[in-house]
Structures are given as structure tokens and as C-alpha cells.
Write a protein that holds these residues in place. Structure first.
Motif, PDB file in Angstrom:
ATOM      1  N   HIS A  29       0.804  -1.038   0.130  1.00 51.92           N
ATOM      2  CA  HIS A  29      -0.029  -0.005  -0.068  1.00 51.92           C
ATOM      3  C   HIS A  29       0.899   1.358  -0.034  1.00 51.92           C
ATOM      4  O   HIS A  29       0.611   2.193  -0.735  1.00 51.92           O
ATOM      5  CB  HIS A  29      -0.668   0.095   1.143  1.00 51.92           C
ATOM      6  CG  HIS A  29      -2.292   0.647   1.001  1.00 51.92           C
ATOM      7  ND1 HIS A  29      -3.438   0.426   2.127  1.00 51.92           N
ATOM      8  CD2 HIS A  29      -2.660   1.772   0.339  1.00 51.92           C
ATOM      9  CE1 HIS A  29      -4.014   1.274   1.587  1.00 51.92           C
ATOM     10  NE2 HIS A  29      -3.682   2.124   0.580  1.00 51.92           N
ATOM     11  N   HIS A  81      -3.804   9.321   1.787  1.00 53.71           N
ATOM     12  CA  HIS A  81      -3.045   8.207   2.435  1.00 53.71           C
ATOM     13  C   HIS A  81      -2.128   8.622   3.496  1.00 53.71           C
ATOM     14  O   HIS A  81      -1.845   8.115   4.362  1.00 53.71           O
ATOM     15  CB  HIS A  81      -2.065   7.386   1.287  1.00 53.71           C
ATOM     16  CG  HIS A  81      -2.860   6.592   0.312  1.00 53.71           C
ATOM     17  ND1 HIS A  81      -3.374   6.844  -0.860  1.00 53.71           N
ATOM     18  CD2 HIS A  81      -3.425   5.438   0.508  1.00 53.71           C
ATOM     19  CE1 HIS A  81      -4.123   5.992  -1.494  1.00 53.71           C
ATOM     20  NE2 HIS A  81      -3.973   4.854  -0.667  1.00 53.71           N
ATOM     21  N   TRP A 127     -13.265   5.686  -0.810  1.00 50.93           N
ATOM     22  CA  TRP A 127     -12.950   6.330   0.385  1.00 50.93           C
ATOM     23  C   TRP A 127     -14.073   6.502   1.163  1.00 50.93           C
ATOM     24  O   TRP A 127     -15.164   6.981   0.626  1.00 50.93           O
ATOM     25  CB  TRP A 127     -12.006   7.250   0.269  1.00 50.93           C
ATOM     26  CG  TRP A 127     -10.362   7.060  -0.144  1.00 50.93           C
ATOM     27  CD1 TRP A 127     -10.281   7.131  -1.462  1.00 50.93           C
ATOM     28  CD2 TRP A 127      -9.568   6.953   0.658  1.00 50.93           C
ATOM     29  NE1 TRP A 127      -8.787   6.699  -1.472  1.00 50.93           N
ATOM     30  CE2 TRP A 127      -8.405   6.948  -0.072  1.00 50.93           C
ATOM     31  CE3 TRP A 127      -9.231   6.925   1.972  1.00 50.93           C
ATOM     32  CZ2 TRP A 127      -7.135   6.557   0.256  1.00 50.93           C
ATOM     33  CZ3 TRP A 127      -7.966   6.789   2.435  1.00 50.93           C
ATOM     34  CH2 TRP A 127      -6.874   6.752   1.713  1.00 50.93           C
ATOM     35  N   ASP A 162      -9.659   3.649   3.613  1.00 51.93           N
ATOM     36  CA  ASP A 162      -9.424   3.346   2.293  1.00 51.93           C
ATOM     37  C   ASP A 162     -10.226   2.093   1.931  1.00 51.93           C
ATOM     38  O   ASP A 162     -10.049   1.177   2.846  1.00 51.93           O
ATOM     39  CB  ASP A 162      -7.968   3.292   2.229  1.00 51.93           C
ATOM     40  CG  ASP A 162      -7.526   2.887   0.787  1.00 51.93           C
ATOM     41  OD1 ASP A 162      -8.486   2.668  -0.041  1.00 51.93           O
ATOM     42  OD2 ASP A 162      -6.291   3.211   0.689  1.00 51.93           O
ATOM     43  N   HIS A 166      -7.199  -2.864  -2.693  1.00 51.80           N
ATOM     44  CA  HIS A 166      -5.876  -2.929  -2.488  1.00 51.80           C
ATOM     45  C   HIS A 166      -5.411  -2.980  -1.136  1.00 51.80           C
ATOM     46  O   HIS A 166      -4.718  -3.311  -0.436  1.00 51.80           O
ATOM     47  CB  HIS A 166      -4.839  -1.896  -3.161  1.00 51.80           C
ATOM     48  CG  HIS A 166      -5.104  -0.742  -2.945  1.00 51.80           C
ATOM     49  ND1 HIS A 166      -5.581   0.298  -3.827  1.00 51.80           N
ATOM     50  CD2 HIS A 166      -5.069   0.051  -1.759  1.00 51.80           C
ATOM     51  CE1 HIS A 166      -5.776   1.359  -3.384  1.00 51.80           C
ATOM     52  NE2 HIS A 166      -5.417   1.535  -2.165  1.00 51.80           N
TER      53      HIS A 166
HETATM   54 FE   LIG Z   1      -5.017   3.244  -0.893  1.00 51.71          FE
END
Ligand SMILES: [Fe+2]
Length: 221
Positions: A29, A81, A127, A162, A166
Motif C-alpha cells: 500500500h 493516504h 474512500w 481506504d 488494495h
Molecule cells: Fe489506498
């Protein structure tokens, strides 16, 4: 334009064993986060180098349009992030402090907000952003389909989940149930102090803005 290059930060959450979210997932990530940093800087360079007296502005397609739009995707990929990695690595539990106080008022109960944010996490494509509104001091769970859609202006993110695959597919499976388990793991590892620091900054900004507004009001005679 006087833009500096941004740099990827290091986060304590990357050097800890989280509960349920593997180191491999966090490491992979982080590589995506580094990619957003690289592309943000690349977009800034292109935007700096355009000759704005000559460049075409075209709403169907133009390099200016393409790089300006994708710049927001890259930059918000970095920003989101930054908050996500920043507030992982905590000991989880129920919301605390000022955040708990505000959501209790806003959602008529902390438990109701907890249900609402979990449902938002299953309804978002990218998100869930819990944001503080600088205009009215409210909190809302924004369901965002990508990092640059659908938040509003004057919203300060205080908590970011998130929910792209992924973030959880390798640990929990790319299924709705897998996402649900991941969201529970996210909350088990959340640092509520970090969330409260974000909120404190947002409330201070709102207070500062309203006091500046008050100073600017010249009394009439
Ligand atoms: Fe992400």
C-alpha cells in the motif's frame, strides 16, 4: 508557479504489527502512496512548464485539462493516504474525546455514527472520509468513489478509511464480507488521539476564521 516537490513521509504504522492488516499489505500500500507522490510532482512540473499564453484550453481534451484533473487525483491520493497511514497503529476501541462528543451530538449517539460509518464503508467505491465542515462545524461521513470525488469545499478530513480493494483483498478477500472484516480491523488499529488532533486543528481553524470575520466588521455609526 512556486510549487515545491512533495515527499513521501514515514509512518509508525508501517513498522508495527497491526491486528488483522498484514505488513505485506501495508508495504504494498505504501508503494501506491509513493506513486501518488511521484505523479503529483510530475503533474506540478508539467503545469509549471506550460506556456499559458500559447497553450490550448479545450473542454473536450487538452493537455492542460488532462493534467489539471489528474493532478487532483494524484494530490488527493497523497493527502488521503497521509491521514490513513498516520492514524493507523493505535489501540482502537470506541471513539474518544472531542470526536466522540461531536458525533454523539451530530448522529444522536456514538453507536449510531458507528453503524453509519460502517454502512458508508460498504457503499463507497474508494474512500469514506469523516470530515469537519469549517462553515457550520458539522461532521459527515463522505462516501467517495475515488479520492477526488465526492467531498465538498471547506471540509477538513479527520478520519479516512481506504476501501479500495488494495487495502484489504490480500488479507480478507475481495468480497463484501472481506471488506466488512477489514473495516472492523481498521477500527481495531485506529489511533483516536490522532483523529482528535485532526479535529482540534479543524476547530481551531474555524474559530480563527470567525474571529477574523468579526474583526473585519466595522461598526456603523
Ligand atoms: Fe489506498
Amino acid at each position: 508557479m512556486p510549487w515545491d516537490e512533495i515527499t513521501a513521509r514515514d509512518f509508525p504504522s508501517l513498522h508495527k504489527d497491526l491486528d488483522g492488516i498484514s505488513r505485506k499489505t501495508m508495504e504494498d500500500h505504501y508503494k501506491l502512496y509513493q506513486g501518488y507522490v511521484k505523479k503529483t510532482n510530475e503533474c506540478r512540473k508539467i503545469l509549471n512548464e506550460f506556456d499559458y499564453s500559447e497553450i490550448e484550453g479545450n473542454q473536450v481534451y487538452s493537455p492542460l485539462r488532462a493534467v489539471s484533473v489528474d493532478y487532483t487525483f494524484a494530490l488527493l491520493g497523497f493527502k488521503n493516504h497521509d491521514l490513513y497511514f498516520g492514524h493507523l497503529g493505535g489501540s482502537g476501541g470506541d471513539p474518544t474525546g472531542r470526536f466522540a462528543e461531536l458525533i454523539d451530538q451530530e448522529f444522536n449517539g456514538v453507536d449510531k455514527w458507528q453503524n453509519a460509518v460502517r454502512k458508508a464503508a460498504s457503499a463507497a467505491r474508494g474512500w469514506v472520509m469523516v470530515g469537519y465542515d469549517l462553515n457550520d462545524g458539522s461532521l459527515f461521513n463522505y462516501i467517495m468513489d475515488t479520492q477526488n470525488l465526492w467531498a465538498v469545499y471547506n471540509m477538513v478530513p479527520v478520519l479516512a478509511i481506504d476501501v479500495y480493494e488494495h487495502a484489504y483483498a490480500a488479507d480478507f478477500g475481495a468480497t463484501p464480507d472481506g471488506r466488512g472484516e477489514y473495516v472492523e480491523a481498521f477500527f481495531r488499529n485506529l489511533d483516536w488521539d490522532h483523529v482528535n488532533r485532526q479535529l482540534q486543528q479543524a476547530e481551531a481553524a474555524r474559530q480563527g476564521a470567525s474571529s477574523i470575520g468579526a474583526q473585519e466588521q466595522v461598526p456603523t455609526v
